[in-house]
Design a protein around this motif. Structure first.
Motif, PDB file in Angstrom:
ATOM      1  N   PRO A 175     -19.915  -7.677 -16.319  1.00 44.16           N
ATOM      2  CA  PRO A 175     -19.184  -6.453 -15.992  1.00 44.16           C
ATOM      3  C   PRO A 175     -20.019  -5.214 -16.283  1.00 44.16           C
ATOM      4  O   PRO A 175     -20.691  -5.130 -17.310  1.00 44.16           O
ATOM      5  CB  PRO A 175     -17.953  -6.519 -16.896  1.00 44.16           C
ATOM      6  N   ALA A 176     -19.992  -4.265 -15.350  1.00 47.31           N
ATOM      7  CA  ALA A 176     -20.729  -3.010 -15.502  1.00 47.31           C
ATOM      8  C   ALA A 176     -19.919  -1.892 -14.862  1.00 47.31           C
ATOM      9  O   ALA A 176     -19.429  -2.034 -13.745  1.00 47.31           O
ATOM     10  CB  ALA A 176     -22.108  -3.107 -14.854  1.00 47.31           C
ATOM     11  N   LEU A 177     -19.774  -0.805 -15.585  1.00 46.47           N
ATOM     12  CA  LEU A 177     -19.031   0.359 -15.121  1.00 46.47           C
ATOM     13  C   LEU A 177     -20.056   1.382 -14.624  1.00 46.47           C
ATOM     14  O   LEU A 177     -20.788   1.968 -15.427  1.00 46.47           O
ATOM     15  CB  LEU A 177     -18.193   0.925 -16.272  1.00 46.47           C
ATOM     16  N   LEU A 178     -20.120   1.580 -13.315  1.00 50.09           N
ATOM     17  CA  LEU A 178     -21.241   2.284 -12.713  1.00 50.09           C
ATOM     18  C   LEU A 178     -20.830   3.584 -12.029  1.00 50.09           C
ATOM     19  O   LEU A 178     -19.738   3.691 -11.472  1.00 50.09           O
ATOM     20  CB  LEU A 178     -21.938   1.381 -11.690  1.00 50.09           C
ATOM     21  N   ALA A 179     -21.752   4.548 -12.075  1.00 46.63           N
ATOM     22  CA  ALA A 179     -21.621   5.821 -11.376  1.00 46.63           C
ATOM     23  C   ALA A 179     -22.958   6.130 -10.716  1.00 46.63           C
ATOM     24  O   ALA A 179     -23.996   5.580 -11.100  1.00 46.63           O
ATOM     25  CB  ALA A 179     -21.228   6.924 -12.363  1.00 46.63           C
ATOM     26  N   PRO A 180     -22.978   7.005  -9.706  1.00 48.98           N
ATOM     27  CA  PRO A 180     -24.246   7.330  -9.048  1.00 48.98           C
ATOM     28  C   PRO A 180     -25.308   7.808 -10.048  1.00 48.98           C
ATOM     29  O   PRO A 180     -25.004   8.536 -10.990  1.00 48.98           O
ATOM     30  CB  PRO A 180     -23.855   8.443  -8.075  1.00 48.98           C
ATOM     31  N   PHE A 181     -26.549   7.390  -9.794  1.00 46.73           N
ATOM     32  CA  PHE A 181     -27.668   7.709 -10.686  1.00 46.73           C
ATOM     33  C   PHE A 181     -28.834   8.205  -9.842  1.00 46.73           C
ATOM     34  O   PHE A 181     -29.759   7.466  -9.525  1.00 46.73           O
ATOM     35  CB  PHE A 181     -28.052   6.450 -11.479  1.00 46.73           C
ATOM     36  N   PRO A 182     -28.808   9.483  -9.464  1.00 44.16           N
ATOM     37  CA  PRO A 182     -29.876  10.026  -8.614  1.00 44.16           C
ATOM     38  C   PRO A 182     -31.162  10.250  -9.384  1.00 44.16           C
ATOM     39  O   PRO A 182     -31.161  10.334 -10.621  1.00 44.16           O
ATOM     40  CB  PRO A 182     -29.287  11.350  -8.124  1.00 44.16           C
ATOM     41  N   THR A 183     -32.264  10.337  -8.657  1.00 46.07           N
ATOM     42  CA  THR A 183     -33.522  10.691  -9.304  1.00 46.07           C
ATOM     43  C   THR A 183     -33.403  12.110  -9.859  1.00 46.07           C
ATOM     44  O   THR A 183     -32.625  12.931  -9.380  1.00 46.07           O
ATOM     45  CB  THR A 183     -34.702  10.568  -8.325  1.00 46.07           C
ATOM     46  N   GLY A 184     -34.139  12.369 -10.930  1.00 50.49           N
ATOM     47  CA  GLY A 184     -34.037  13.660 -11.600  1.00 50.49           C
ATOM     48  C   GLY A 184     -32.847  13.762 -12.531  1.00 50.49           C
ATOM     49  O   GLY A 184     -32.331  14.855 -12.779  1.00 50.49           O
TER      50      GLY A 184
END
Length: 198
Positions: A50-59
């Motif tokens: 299980p992983a709770l994920l959100a967007p991870f943009p560069t920078g």
């Protein structure tokens, strides 16, 4: 760094149980036998942690705090950076050979694994930080009140669409519960190496 609400993430794989505690922490119980691994040495593919994920943009950077109060073989928790089922990085603290180990698994078709023992971290709050800058992920970790330790430098294409957040899994047992105490997003580390003292 600014806090991320637990409710703003999406579960890539739902846990057996998840509870937001009165103090704002999040208790997560992964399924027995859950893991993330591809091929190397063991010969199997697991992708059901299980992983709770959100967007991870560069920078940007993501930080996750957790209580290191688990102690069974291969119990683990930290940060997952997910691109797809063949490209991902997990970093945090895993119990291996009788003691907690800080480390990371970098997967590009096949997984690798690096660890370093941190027995003095047991029972304490651990923070894991992943910075995404250019073509690199920089992984650091620490316990409260101590300096960040460099754990891993890994490649990630600048144009890759990635997601990140807290993960945990219990490859060898049932009944693990991990308490996550914080999740933040902000600016990445500017340099890999701090300036030397003058």
């Amino acid at each position: 760094m600014r806090s991320i609400e637990w409710s703003s993430g999406s579960w890539r794989q739902p846990p057996v149980r998840v509870t937001e505690e009165p103090d704002g922490s999040l208790s997560v119980e992964p399924a027995a036998g859950s893991d993330l691994w591809r091929h190397t040495s063991y010969g199997f593919v697991h992708e059901d942690a299980p992983a709770l994920l959100a967007p991870f943009p560069t920078g940007s950077a993501v930080e996750v705090d957790l209580r290191l109060d688990y102690a069974e073989q291969f119990d683990q928790a930290g940060v997952l950076v997910w691109v797809d089922d063949r490209n991902w990085v997990k970093a945090g603290v895993e119990v291996s050979d009788g003691q907690p180990q800080v480390g990371a698994v970098v997967t590009r078709e096949s997984s690798d694994w690096s660890v370093a023992p941190v027995p003095d971290w047991a029972g304490r709050e651990v923070s894991v930080r992943v910075s995404r800058c250019g073509d690199a992920l920089t992984v650091r970790a620490r316990v409260a009140g101590e300096p960040w330790r460099l754990v891993r430098l890994a490649p990630l294409a600048p144009d890759a669409t990635a997601f990140a957040g807290p993960y945990c899994c219990a490859p060898s047992r049932a009944g693990l519960t991990v308490r996550f105490t914080g999740w933040r997003h902000g600016s990445p580390d500017e340099t890999l190496h701090p300036d030397p003292p003058h």
